[in-house]
Enzyme design. Structure first.
Site, short mmCIF file in Angstrom:
data_model
loop_
_atom_site.label_atom_id
_atom_site.label_comp_id
_atom_site.label_asym_id
_atom_site.label_seq_id
_atom_site.Cartn_x
_atom_site.Cartn_y
_atom_site.Cartn_z
N CYS A 35 -10.34 3.12 5.51
CA CYS A 35 -9.27 4.00 6.01
C CYS A 35 -8.82 5.00 4.94
O CYS A 35 -8.17 5.98 5.26
CB CYS A 35 -8.08 3.19 6.49
SG CYS A 35 -7.29 2.23 5.19
N ASP A 37 -6.66 4.46 2.57
CA ASP A 37 -5.28 4.27 2.12
C ASP A 37 -5.24 3.65 0.72
O ASP A 37 -6.11 2.85 0.37
CB ASP A 37 -4.51 3.38 3.10
CG ASP A 37 -4.30 4.09 4.43
OD1 ASP A 37 -4.57 5.30 4.49
OD2 ASP A 37 -3.86 3.45 5.38
N CYS A 60 -0.88 4.26 5.89
CA CYS A 60 -0.32 4.12 7.23
C CYS A 60 1.04 3.39 7.20
O CYS A 60 1.43 2.83 6.17
CB CYS A 60 -1.30 3.35 8.10
SG CYS A 60 -1.35 1.61 7.67
N CYS A 104 -4.06 -3.84 6.15
CA CYS A 104 -3.01 -3.10 5.44
C CYS A 104 -2.23 -4.06 4.53
O CYS A 104 -1.84 -3.69 3.42
CB CYS A 104 -2.08 -2.42 6.43
SG CYS A 104 -2.92 -1.59 7.78
FE1 FES Z 1 -5.66 1.22 6.18
FE2 FES Z 1 -3.28 0.70 7.08
S1 FES Z 1 -4.86 1.73 8.15
S2 FES Z 1 -3.99 0.41 5.09
#
Ligand code: FES
Length: 145
Positions: A35, A37, A60, A104
């Site tokens: 993702c 992040d 996110c 996450c």
């Molecule tokens: Fe990857 Fe939340 S979508 S940390």
């Protein structure tokens, strides 16, 4: 049923412990290559107790809520307790996360572990490398900078 619990929404909207600690005793940065992040955790440690903790999360809402809850869970706690924090405990404290958002909360566990490893390394404190196996500190990844 709502997708996100009230606690997730609360910690997403009013995240606790956001920021940076200058001259932190330990810093850890975890990222998810899928993702993209990234979560960074700063620790201040006095007498083996987490006296302060701050985070910066580029990610996110679930990652922000997880960072906020995870920092609340380790603040004021002994280092060993912080080292034992699991993403499961973070998720439970948030009253759950949707299954596709569980990763996450993993970022929070990993960033805290990496920050503790940084603290151990800086202070010559011995540790079992197995505890940190497979963790990659994003701060050391050239492609992130
Ligand atoms: Fe990857 Fe939340 S979508 S940390």
């Amino acid at each position: 049923m709502a997708l996100y619990s009230d606690k997730v929404m609360d910690h997403f909207r009013n995240p606790r412990n956001v920021g940076v600690i200058e001259n932190a005793d330990g810093v850890g940065e975890a990222g998810n290559p899928v993702c993209g992040d990234i979560m960074k955790i700063y620790l201040k440690i006095d007498d083996d107790v987490i006296s302060d903790v701050k985070f910066e999360t580029f990610g996110c809402g679930s990652a922000i809520a997880s960072s906020s809850m995870a920092t609340e869970l380790i603040k004021g706690k002994p280092v060993e307790e912080a080292a034992a924090l699991t993403n499961k405990a973070v998720t439970e404290a948030l009253d759950g996360l949707p299954i596709h958002k569980l990763h996450c909360s993993v970022l929070a566990e990993e960033a805290i572990k990496l920050a503790l490893k940084d603290y151990y390394d800086k202070n010559g404190i011995p540790y079992d490398p197995e505890e940190f196996k497979g963790l990659v500190d994003c701060a050391s990844c050239a492609e992130n900078h």
